[in-house]
Design an enzyme around this catalytic site. Structure first.
Site, PDB file in Angstrom:
ATOM      1  CG  ASP A 486      -2.216  -0.585   1.060  1.00 39.00           C
ATOM      2  OD1 ASP A 486      -2.664  -0.652  -0.088  1.00 39.00           O
ATOM      3  OD2 ASP A 486      -2.830  -1.005   2.058  1.00 39.00           O
TER       4      ASP A 486
HETATM    5  C1  BGC Z   1       0.320   1.471   6.263  1.00 36.55           C
HETATM    6  C2  BGC Z   1      -0.019   0.251   5.467  1.00 36.55           C
HETATM    7  C3  BGC Z   1      -1.493   0.177   5.277  1.00 36.55           C
HETATM    8  C4  BGC Z   1      -2.044   1.467   4.739  1.00 36.55           C
HETATM    9  C5  BGC Z   1      -3.542   1.413   4.527  1.00 36.55           C
HETATM   10  C6  BGC Z   1      -0.314   2.698   5.652  1.00 36.55           C
HETATM   11  O1  BGC Z   1      -0.045   3.807   6.424  1.00 36.55           O
HETATM   12  O2  BGC Z   1       1.723   1.601   6.341  1.00 36.55           O
HETATM   13  O3  BGC Z   1       0.491  -0.912   6.094  1.00 36.55           O
HETATM   14  O4  BGC Z   1      -1.788  -0.857   4.388  1.00 36.55           O
HETATM   15  O5  BGC Z   1      -1.682   2.533   5.548  1.00 36.55           O
HETATM   16  O6  BGC Z   1      -4.296   2.150   5.355  1.00 36.55           O
HETATM   17  C1  NOJ Z   2      -1.671  -3.588   5.545  1.00 37.85           C
HETATM   18  C2  NOJ Z   2      -2.873  -3.632   4.657  1.00 37.85           C
HETATM   19  O1  NOJ Z   2      -3.993  -4.024   5.403  1.00 37.85           O
HETATM   20  C3  NOJ Z   2      -2.657  -4.571   3.486  1.00 37.85           C
HETATM   21  O2  NOJ Z   2      -3.757  -4.520   2.630  1.00 37.85           O
HETATM   22  C4  NOJ Z   2      -1.389  -4.231   2.757  1.00 37.85           C
HETATM   23  O3  NOJ Z   2      -1.198  -5.193   1.759  1.00 37.85           O
HETATM   24  C5  NOJ Z   2      -0.214  -4.196   3.707  1.00 37.85           C
HETATM   25  N1  NOJ Z   2      -0.480  -3.298   4.785  1.00 37.85           N
HETATM   26  C6  NOJ Z   2       1.090  -3.791   3.020  1.00 37.85           C
HETATM   27  O4  NOJ Z   2       1.076  -2.457   2.674  1.00 37.85           O
END
Ligand code: BGC
Ligand code: NOJ
Length: 819
Positions: A486
């Site tokens: 993400d």
């Molecule tokens: C986090 C991710 C997460 C994303 C979605 C980011 O700040 O680092 O792990 O998937 O937010 O909300």
């Molecule tokens: C947490 C999110 O819930 C997931 O969808 C994503 O793949 C990982 N972070 C990595 O960014």
């Protein structure tokens, strides 16, 4: 250093001191009513939706930590008072123990000879929680005690509750009838639900105004009412409504007494809310019998036993006995339990997820399913249908949907180009597990729009087509807002503080590409080919096989860096995850996923022969650490406009080079694909929370569940975990160990047994329910390799797939010899 121990017999983790490095929590409830429950009785409760139906308050970033919960105070005749759960008074207890089990928590303690034990749980089928308190006077003289309870009500919408004070300070309302405290804020108008807090004893008093109970400018650690030993019988009108009972308890020497508290949620029919009709008094006709029922010990006991049995049933579906105790307890108890929690919570409510932020993620829910489908296949079916109804007509997906409405979330929108492919994996896992092919014919909407229905089968085809429709300059899939990572926001280019990395896009998205999606695509095509084959749809089989083969060629042409798979191409067309880069030279995700998809195996008819092993060796060399495999190296040391959130984190945290545990099982699985069971299991052990129990003071999070991340080697404190409980880590580790290392894997037409486990093990035993049949599997090692011979009910079979037995057969005995 440890703060407790595992009691595998009872399926509990036993915490032996209250001051754990972080609150170590558990979840109460497994259907509609839920509570987060820490080892010192902190946490909160909600009905279905942690944001919109929050019963009690919780302040996440408070000091002291974990203030707010299910509090009890005891006060003796001399005026000394303490919290038998340690918090909130933090008076030193003579004894303390907390046992977290599946859906329940038991806290026991002793102070000055007064023994306390409380069992907290949610009965199956009910929307209430029980606190079953037992007090035992172990002194030689009688005790004259006051017991006070305390919860702080939330005004339902947790977000509004925490922000909109000009309104909220005026809406709190309660009723106190027959010693039950009813929280009826907003009931006068549009709500048809209320909360209640009941006690099995005749009350000496009560309080519902927070300031009266605590005293002005005091905290929960020294409520004036407890200090004085007398409730004020306050009735809330606005401000902060609370619920507090006061019970006088007289215990002879050695005497024991049970007192039950119930905190619950109840709904009335919209047109029958008041009693008498036309009044403003809550109609209590249907709630009263429920309260009366569970205030009786025998009914509470029965409900608790039913809950235990329910979990025995769920966990019993897969049980293993291996030479490694950490594997056994994670597979048999905790990892499976965590998978069920991710099923219930998605990413909504934990001690790191506030319950007011994210809804259900498309990719999160579809991956979570891989870990719980064998326990609750019917509910997995429903989940698949809900998720797929948020798919877009073009095959893409809403990134999130709201659990209460089950509708796609417009604020976050779509454009995370990996999303739809996970649906293929989820449906495939469901079909393999259940054999319920009828799901493919289910009519399912797109974008939750009535009239748009097509079969689920077509949804899968559109998911694949979505990728084919979006080739980038190198013919790799365009990444969109982000893929699985993400934080790899290659179209974001945000230089404005506070902008969301996830939803801001300043580039047209026609350039940045993802090698990860390419690998995932090949994997999804393989699953799709199997599904189509089974449906007799040869045209589809040919189509996806051809698409996968073409994508493989693209990967070898543009996605291979010589020693490992590249990660992506940025908006300028530069490779990322390549020798060319100074930072972010190698990433874990494409190594895992591409090898899982079969790229670079010796047998693969492609130019990439042998590259799978090369890529995995590169992982070992550049990314593996004693605490797990980090996401990328070198970590990003500064913010790069063209990379986005990944470079916003300090080195070693989160997506910037932490051990992002979700990705590690992909490498474990990949290692089994190339036949290296020792390496797969080594990686499994490095992040196994039970195996890390001894370093709890460093790990900090619970030793019984996975955390999303463990700080990487570039961090200030490598090895420190964060974001426990709600992570795709749970499902993928469960899949890696059960289906790949232990190798017991549902196939479309039977159960496959093909373990790839450490040469040092002489074997293992497993029992698995599969399509109504119990498979009792015994694996013996007779050589150091991975070749498997199977004997099924005494007869040798060819290959590693055990065909489905006759309809009346309920048990199948499998002997596997591995050489
Ligand atoms: C986090 C991710 C997460 C994303 C979605 C980011 O700040 O680092 O792990 O998937 O937010 O909300
Ligand atoms: C947490 C999110 O819930 C997931 O969808 C994503 O793949 C990982 N972070 C990595 O960014």
């Amino acid at each position: 250093m440890k703060f407790g121990h595992f009691d595998d017999e009872q399926r509990e983790y036993v915490i032996s001191r209250p001051d754990t490095p972080l609150p170590w929590i558990n979840y109460l409830g497994c259907e509609a009513y839920f509570g987060l429950m820490s080892n010192t009785a902190g946490g909160y409760s909600f009905y279905r939706d942690a944001r919109l139906r929050r019963l009690t308050r919780y302040r996440y970033n408070n000091a002291p930590l974990d203030m707010g919960g299910r509090y009890l105070y005891l006060r003796d005749a001399a005026g000394r008072y303490w919290s038998p759960t340690w918090m909130p008074t933090r008076v030193k207890l003579d004894e303390y123990e907390c046992r977290h089990g599946q859906g329940y928590t038991i806290i026991t303690s002793k102070f000055n000879g007064m023994k306390f034990s409380a069992r907290y749980f949610v009965p199956l089928g009910e929307s209430l929680e029980i606190w079953q308190v037992t007090l035992t006077n172990e002194n030689a003289s009688p005790a004259d005690l006051s017991l006070f309870s305390a919860v702080e009500f939330c005004l339902w919408d947790a977000n509004d509750d925490a922000t909109n004070y000009q309104r909220n300070y005026s809406i709190g309302q309660v009723e106190i009838v027959d010693d039950v405290i009813y929280h009826k804020s907003e009931y006068r108008e549009r709500r048809d639900h209320f909360a209640y807090f009941a006690c099995s004893e005749k009350l000496a008093g009560f309080d519902t105004i927070r300031e009266e109970f605590l005293g002005p400018y005091r905290g929960w650690d020294e409520p004036v009412v407890v200090e004085e030993g007398k409730s004020r019988n306050s009735e809330a009108h606005g401000w902060q409504p609370i619920g507090s009972h006061h019970v006088n308890v007289r215990l002879k020497a050695g005497e024991q007494k049970q007192i039950i508290f119930i905190l619950g949620y109840h709904e009335n029919p919209k047109d029958d809310k008041f009693d008498p009709p036309g009044s403003q008094v809550i109609n209590k006709k249907t709630v009263k019998p429920v309260i009366a029922k569970y205030l009786k010990s025998e009914n509470a006991d029965k409900a608790f036993n039913d809950l235990r049995e329910y979990w025995t049933g769920l966990l019993g579906k897969i049980q293993v006995t291996t030479p490694d105790e950490h594997t056994n307890r994670m597979v048999n108890i905790w990892n499976a339990y965590q998978c069920m929690v991710t099923f219930n919570m998605s990413r909504s409510a934990s001690y790191f997820e506030s319950g007011i932020g994210r809804g259900m993620g498309f990719r999160d829910s579809t991956q979570d399913l891989l870990g719980f489908v064998h326990m609750v296949p019917e509910r997995a079916r429903e989940r698949i249908l809900d998720v797929s109804a948020t798919q877009l007509k073009n095959g893409g997906a809403f990134h999130q949907y709201q659990p209460l409405t089950k509708r796609g979330n417009n604020d976050v929108g779509s454009g995370f180009n990996d999303d739809p492919l996970w649906l293929v994996l989820a449906v495939s896992a469901y079909l393999r597990e259940s054999g319920d092919w009828s799901i493919l014919d289910e009519p399912v909407q797109y974008e939750n729009e009535p009239g748009t229905e097509s079969s689920l089968y077509e949804h899968l085809q559109r998911a694949i087509q979505y990728i084919l429709d979006r080739p980038g300059p190198h013919k790799l899939p365009l990444i969109g807002r982000a893929d699985w990572n993400d934080c790899l926001n290659l179209n974001c280019f945000s230089d404005t503080p506070g902008q969301s990395f996830q939803t801001t896009t300043n580039k047209d998205g026609k350039s940045a590409e993802s090698v990860f999606i390419a690998g995932l695509f090949v994997l999804a095509c393989r699953e799709m080919a199997g599904i189509a084959e089974h449906c007799g749809d040869q045209a589809q089989v040919e189509k996806v096989k051809k698409s996968a083969a073409e994508m493989e060629k693209v990967v070898w042409a543009a996605g291979w860096d010589g020693e490992w798979f590249r990660r992506a191409y940025d908006d300028f067309g530069h490779a990322l995850g390549s020798k060319e880069n100074a930072e972010g030279r190698i990433f874990i995700e494409p190594q895992g996923i591409c090898v899982m998809a079969g790229l670079g195996l010796d047998a693969a008819p492609s130019s990439g022969s042998g590259n799978a092993v090369k890529a995995l060796d590169a992982v070992r060399e550049h990314l593996a650490t004693p605490h797990g495999i980090v996401l990328n190296q070198p970590a990003f040391s500064q913010y790069y406009l063209h990379l986005g959130e990944i470079s916003s984190y300090p080195a070693g945290y989160k997506e910037n080079a932490s051990v992002f545990c979700h990705t590690n099982p992909w490498v474990m699985i990949a290692e089994t694909v190339v036949g290296r069971g020792d390496k797969a299991f080594d990686y499994y052990t490095r992040i196994n929370p039970s195996a890390r129990e001894e370093i709890s003071e460093l790990h900090k999070c619970e030793p019984y569940v996975y955390a999303q991340m463990i700080a990487g080697k570039d961090a200030v404190k490598p090895g420190e975990a964060k974001n426990s409980w709600l992570s795709g880590t749970a499902a993928w580790n469960y899949v890696a160990i059960t289906q790949h290392i232990l190798g017991i894997r549902p196939a479309f037409d039977g159960l496959e047994v093909r373990p790839v486990f450490p040469p040092g093990w002489d074997g293992f035993e497993a029992a698995r329910d599969f399509r109504g049949v119990r498979y009792e599997i015994s694996v013996k090692r007779e050589g150091a390799g991975n070749s498997v011979s199977l004997e099924v009910d005494g007869k040798s079979i060819l290959g590693t797939l055990i065909p489905l037995p006759d309809a009346n057969k309920k048990t199948v005995k499998v002997k596997a010899v591995v050489r």
